[in-house]
Motif scaffolding. Structure first.
Motif, PDB file in Angstrom:
ATOM      1  N   ARG A  79      97.713  -0.336  93.637  1.00 57.80           N
ATOM      2  CA  ARG A  79      99.081   0.166  93.457  1.00 57.80           C
ATOM      3  C   ARG A  79      99.097   1.687  93.507  1.00 57.80           C
ATOM      4  O   ARG A  79      98.070   2.328  93.618  1.00 57.80           O
ATOM      5  N   ASN A  80     100.255   2.249  93.370  1.00 60.65           N
ATOM      6  CA  ASN A  80     100.440   3.692  93.445  1.00 60.65           C
ATOM      7  C   ASN A  80      99.459   4.416  92.523  1.00 60.65           C
ATOM      8  O   ASN A  80      99.542   4.293  91.305  1.00 60.65           O
ATOM      9  N   PRO A  81      98.540   5.208  93.082  1.00 59.81           N
ATOM     10  CA  PRO A  81      97.539   5.871  92.242  1.00 59.81           C
ATOM     11  C   PRO A  81      98.105   6.985  91.386  1.00 59.81           C
ATOM     12  O   PRO A  81      97.444   7.447  90.473  1.00 59.81           O
ATOM     13  N   TRP A  82      99.307   7.421  91.655  1.00 56.57           N
ATOM     14  CA  TRP A  82      99.861   8.507  90.847  1.00 56.57           C
ATOM     15  C   TRP A  82     100.236   8.037  89.453  1.00 56.57           C
ATOM     16  O   TRP A  82     100.467   8.844  88.565  1.00 56.57           O
ATOM     17  N   GLY A  83     100.254   6.730  89.231  1.00 53.53           N
ATOM     18  CA  GLY A  83     100.516   6.203  87.902  1.00 53.53           C
ATOM     19  C   GLY A  83      99.266   6.123  87.046  1.00 53.53           C
ATOM     20  O   GLY A  83      99.322   5.813  85.869  1.00 53.53           O
ATOM     21  N   ILE A  84      98.096   6.415  87.641  1.00 54.73           N
ATOM     22  CA  ILE A  84      96.823   6.355  86.932  1.00 54.73           C
ATOM     23  C   ILE A  84      96.589   7.678  86.209  1.00 54.73           C
ATOM     24  O   ILE A  84      96.811   8.743  86.770  1.00 54.73           O
ATOM     25  N   SER A  85      96.129   7.583  84.992  1.00 57.28           N
ATOM     26  CA  SER A  85      95.798   8.802  84.251  1.00 57.28           C
ATOM     27  C   SER A  85      94.703   9.550  85.001  1.00 57.28           C
ATOM     28  O   SER A  85      93.670   8.988  85.332  1.00 57.28           O
ATOM     29  N   ARG A  86      94.962  10.810  85.267  1.00 52.84           N
ATOM     30  CA  ARG A  86      93.980  11.609  85.996  1.00 52.84           C
ATOM     31  C   ARG A  86      93.331  12.621  85.070  1.00 52.84           C
ATOM     32  O   ARG A  86      93.152  13.772  85.413  1.00 52.84           O
ATOM     33  N   THR A  87      92.965  12.154  83.903  1.00 51.08           N
ATOM     34  CA  THR A  87      92.227  13.010  82.972  1.00 51.08           C
ATOM     35  C   THR A  87      91.080  12.213  82.380  1.00 51.08           C
ATOM     36  O   THR A  87      91.154  10.998  82.234  1.00 51.08           O
ATOM     37  N   CYS A  88      90.052  12.914  82.074  1.00 54.25           N
ATOM     38  CA  CYS A  88      88.890  12.315  81.419  1.00 54.25           C
ATOM     39  C   CYS A  88      88.211  13.441  80.648  1.00 54.25           C
ATOM     40  O   CYS A  88      87.361  14.147  81.178  1.00 54.25           O
ATOM     41  N   GLY A  89      88.675  13.645  79.438  1.00 55.35           N
ATOM     42  CA  GLY A  89      88.163  14.759  78.654  1.00 55.35           C
ATOM     43  C   GLY A  89      88.488  16.064  79.356  1.00 55.35           C
ATOM     44  O   GLY A  89      89.607  16.276  79.805  1.00 55.35           O
ATOM     45  N   ASP A  90      87.509  16.919  79.499  1.00 58.35           N
ATOM     46  CA  ASP A  90      87.739  18.197  80.180  1.00 58.35           C
ATOM     47  C   ASP A  90      87.174  18.196  81.603  1.00 58.35           C
ATOM     48  O   ASP A  90      86.999  19.253  82.203  1.00 58.35           O
ATOM     49  N   ALA A  91      86.897  17.017  82.153  1.00 57.30           N
ATOM     50  CA  ALA A  91      86.363  16.922  83.519  1.00 57.30           C
ATOM     51  C   ALA A  91      87.363  17.493  84.523  1.00 57.30           C
ATOM     52  O   ALA A  91      88.571  17.320  84.382  1.00 57.30           O
TER      53      ALA A  91
END
Length: 167
Positions: free
Chosen positions: A83-95
């Motif tokens: 599905r639309n990847p913009w709905g996925i959280s694009r954070t993982c700590g400070d990566a």
């Protein structure tokens, strides 16, 4: 399961591994990884593909492996969201996001699907998107999905083994 096995029996690039008992998804994946590791010891990466999640856009697999090699301490899992990847959280700590150069010719802007039906495999997880020129971006995420994904085999085996209970 046997139909899949029989359909791909003559294709040396496809291995269907029937299970004598129900192992659930984690047990089946671990079984497959053990077979791969034992029979193909030089394999470093694994694609986990769902039979009903097609790649509908070109994916620069060589570039993905190259960036995984370059960032071996940071990238272990690249997800191709359905599905639309913009709905996925694009954070993982400070990566931080990781930009890398593709090896395929630059796709047109029209090739990107923002409708949310998941047909944009140029966005992966660690999700890829096109920026300028032939540059792509991987976005870090702490989310897992069994959508199609590319993984570092040793990391995935340890991760799956730590999450399942094999009896």
């Amino acid at each position: 399961q046997m139909n899949l096995f029989n359909n791909h029996l003559s294709n040396h690039r496809v291995h269907v591994i029937p299970a004598a008992k129900h192992l659930h998804i984690g047990g089946s994946v671990l079984k497959a990884m053990n077979i791969i590791e034992n029979n193909y010891p030089t394999v470093r990466y694994l694609y986990s593909l769902q039979h009903d999640f097609a790649f509908t856009k070109d994916v620069d697999h060589l570039a993905l492996v190259n960036v995984m090699d370059e960032y071996s301490n940071k990238i272990n899992y690249v997800r191709f969201p359905k599905r639309n990847p913009w709905g996925i959280s694009r954070t993982c700590g400070d990566a931080k996001n990781i930009a890398y150069n593709g090896t395929l010719s630059k796709p047109d802007a029209d090739d990107y699907d923002d409708a949310g039906d998941g047909s944009s495999s140029n966005r992966t997880n660690t999700t890829t998107t096109k920026t300028n020129s032939n540059s792509l971006v991987l976005y870090p995420t702490s989310a897992y999905s069994d959508n199609n994904h590319l993984v570092r085999l040793k990391w995935y085996k340890l991760t799956i083994a730590s999450l399942i209970k094999v009896t």
